[in-house]
Design a protein around this motif. Structure first.
Motif, PDB file in Angstrom:
ATOM      1  N   HIS A  56      58.423  49.747  46.171  1.00 21.71           N
ATOM      2  CA  HIS A  56      59.424  50.486  45.392  1.00 21.71           C
ATOM      3  C   HIS A  56      58.676  51.143  44.353  1.00 21.71           C
ATOM      4  O   HIS A  56      58.976  52.289  44.108  1.00 21.71           O
ATOM      5  CB  HIS A  56      60.355  49.550  44.776  1.00 21.71           C
ATOM      6  N   LEU A  57      57.547  50.692  43.583  1.00 22.13           N
ATOM      7  CA  LEU A  57      56.628  51.062  42.671  1.00 22.13           C
ATOM      8  C   LEU A  57      55.173  51.011  42.714  1.00 22.13           C
ATOM      9  O   LEU A  57      54.970  49.918  43.286  1.00 22.13           O
ATOM     10  CB  LEU A  57      57.316  50.422  41.367  1.00 22.13           C
ATOM     11  N   LEU A  58      54.707  52.016  42.136  1.00 18.85           N
ATOM     12  CA  LEU A  58      53.277  51.897  42.442  1.00 18.85           C
ATOM     13  C   LEU A  58      52.717  52.126  40.687  1.00 18.85           C
ATOM     14  O   LEU A  58      53.257  53.027  40.188  1.00 18.85           O
ATOM     15  CB  LEU A  58      52.797  52.824  43.218  1.00 18.85           C
ATOM     16  N   LYS A  59      51.617  51.299  40.333  1.00 18.13           N
ATOM     17  CA  LYS A  59      51.308  51.733  38.933  1.00 18.13           C
ATOM     18  C   LYS A  59      49.612  51.863  39.295  1.00 18.13           C
ATOM     19  O   LYS A  59      49.065  50.817  39.507  1.00 18.13           O
ATOM     20  CB  LYS A  59      51.702  50.545  38.159  1.00 18.13           C
ATOM     21  N   ILE A  60      48.998  52.725  38.641  1.00 22.13           N
ATOM     22  CA  ILE A  60      47.430  52.678  38.560  1.00 22.13           C
ATOM     23  C   ILE A  60      47.044  52.923  37.094  1.00 22.13           C
ATOM     24  O   ILE A  60      47.672  54.115  36.582  1.00 22.13           O
ATOM     25  CB  ILE A  60      47.050  53.921  39.533  1.00 22.13           C
ATOM     26  N   THR A  61      45.849  52.400  36.832  1.00 20.76           N
ATOM     27  CA  THR A  61      45.489  52.682  35.591  1.00 20.76           C
ATOM     28  C   THR A  61      43.879  52.836  35.731  1.00 20.76           C
ATOM     29  O   THR A  61      43.604  52.141  36.454  1.00 20.76           O
ATOM     30  CB  THR A  61      45.699  51.410  34.567  1.00 20.76           C
TER      31      THR A  61
END
Ligand SMILES: NC(=O)c1ccc[n+]([C@@H]2O[C@H](COP(=O)([O-])OP(=O)(O)OC[C@H]3O[C@@H](n4cnc5c(N)ncnc54)[C@H](O)[C@@H]3O)[C@@H](O)[C@H]2O)c1
Length: 342
Positions: free
Chosen positions: A149-154
């Protein structure tokens, strides 16, 4: 592994020296015959340090050498497309550092030549070969977190590059976030259809004067409905900050920063640990080795390369879409940058 392959390296700067070191010491089945650099001293120094027998000023010595099976292009970005075309025409396989070019038309022309002459070409997206990100991708693709559903890249660098470099690099979205765009496609396993970028100058006003931002957040909308965010900063005081997370209907995978050790110090004053690796050379050494090892393997065994020219093109298209979005303060579809990418 098949017969021993012979390699030529073009460009003996930061990344050329790194690949030269790995190809001569860490990857079996390869002999590096020649390294070239327009600064002959740079090529000679690298050759001496790594035991490469020939150092040349002119890359055509590599192109015309029939013994050389593949070239590793590590010269400045503006030279990549021409070297790709030249290598393809003389039947040499190609590993090319990112980006292929900043101009989409130039990328298309280079990829056409690769196709026409039937050589292999792999783009340099080293982070895919980091054991953490590779494992995350495997778990997502096996359905272990259900439907993503969601992707988060820092992704934050420890310090900005020189202003002179920023002026010619294409800006933060094409120079720095390009790696994160590739990681986003890699982890989600689908194509982005729209990007919405926001940027600010928080680190150094000189970066703003050079026409760039140094702090940015991009929202990605994938064709399969996944929503992703990437945040970049040119300066994280605690070191190279490289984290990612994919959240889905059945769970979540994430990976944290890496440091030289896993030691925690606990005292009456609190709990502490050492800082993450300082920058990409330290953090991704193993990934760079695995990346070039897999390329060599694909050439030796005539199997597909793990990162294609099209992957290289997508990352640049995403970079331009984000640049346009940031400038115009609106979501930009990829098809606005390249109508071929609906
Ligand atoms: N994948 C990664 O993590 C990564 C990291 C750094 C750089 N890069 C890419 O690698 C490329 C090189 O970056 P760098 O940091 O090593 O830069 P650099 O400036 O340290 O080195 C580039 C070298 O290429 C040489 N060169 C320029 N034109 C040439 C030509 N026509 N023939 C032969 N040599 C030539 C220069 O003299 C210089 O020594 C860039 O495209 C950059 O985007 C990728």
């Amino acid at each position: 592994m098949g017969k021993e392959l012979t390699a030529g390296i073009i460009g003996a700067g930061r990344i050329g020296r790194l690949h030269a070191d790995h190809l001569t010491r860490r990857v079996p089945g390869v002999r590096v015959k020649t390294i070239s650099d327009v600064i002959l001293d740079a090529a000679q120094n690298c050759a001496r340090e790594t035991g490469i027998p020939n150092a040349e000023e002119d890359a055509s010595r590599i192109m015309e050498d029939e013994e050389i099976d593949f070239v590793v292009i590590c010269s400045s970005t503006d030279t990549h497309a021409a070297f790709i075309k030249e290598a393809a025409r003389v039947g040499k396989h190609i590993f090319c550092e990112k980006p292929i070019a900043l101009d989409i038309g130039e990328i298309d022309q280079a990829l056409e030549e690769v196709e026409k002459y039937g050589v292999k070409m792999m783009g340099g997206f080293n982070r895919r070969f980091d054991s953490n990100f590779a494992r995350m991708q495997q778990l997502v693709s096996e359905g272990r977190i259900g439907e993503p559903h969601l992707l988060k890249i820092t992704s934050r660098d420890p310090a900005p590059p020189p202003i002179e470099y920023i002026k010619v690099s294409g800006g933060i979205f094409l120079d720095m976030m390009i790696h994160d765009f590739d990681m986003a496609r890699f982890l989600v396993g689908d194509e982005v259809k729209e990007v919405y970028a926001n940027g600010a100058v928080k680190v150094d006003p000189e970066i703003g004067k050079a026409g760039d931002v140094d702090t940015a957040v991009v929202t990605l909308t994938f064709k399969n409905g996944v929503i992703g965010t990437i945040d970049n900063s040119r300066k994280a005081v605690y070191g190279y900050d490289q984290r990612a997370e994919v959240f889905g209907s059945g769970g979540m995978v994430d990976s944290e920063n890496m440091s030289e050790n896993r030691v925690h110090l606990a005292t009456g004053g609190g709990i502490s640990e050492d800082l993450p690796y300082y920058f990409f050379v330290e953090r991704y050494t193993d990934a760079y080795i695995e990346e070039i090892r897999q390329f060599v393997d694909a050439v030796a065994n005539d199997t597909p390369v793990p990162v294609t020219g099209l992957d290289g093109k997508y990352a640049v298209v995403l970079g331009w879409a984000a640049t346009k979005s940031c400038r115009e303060h609106r979501p930009v579809k990829l098809s606005e940058i390249d109508p071929g990418l609906e």
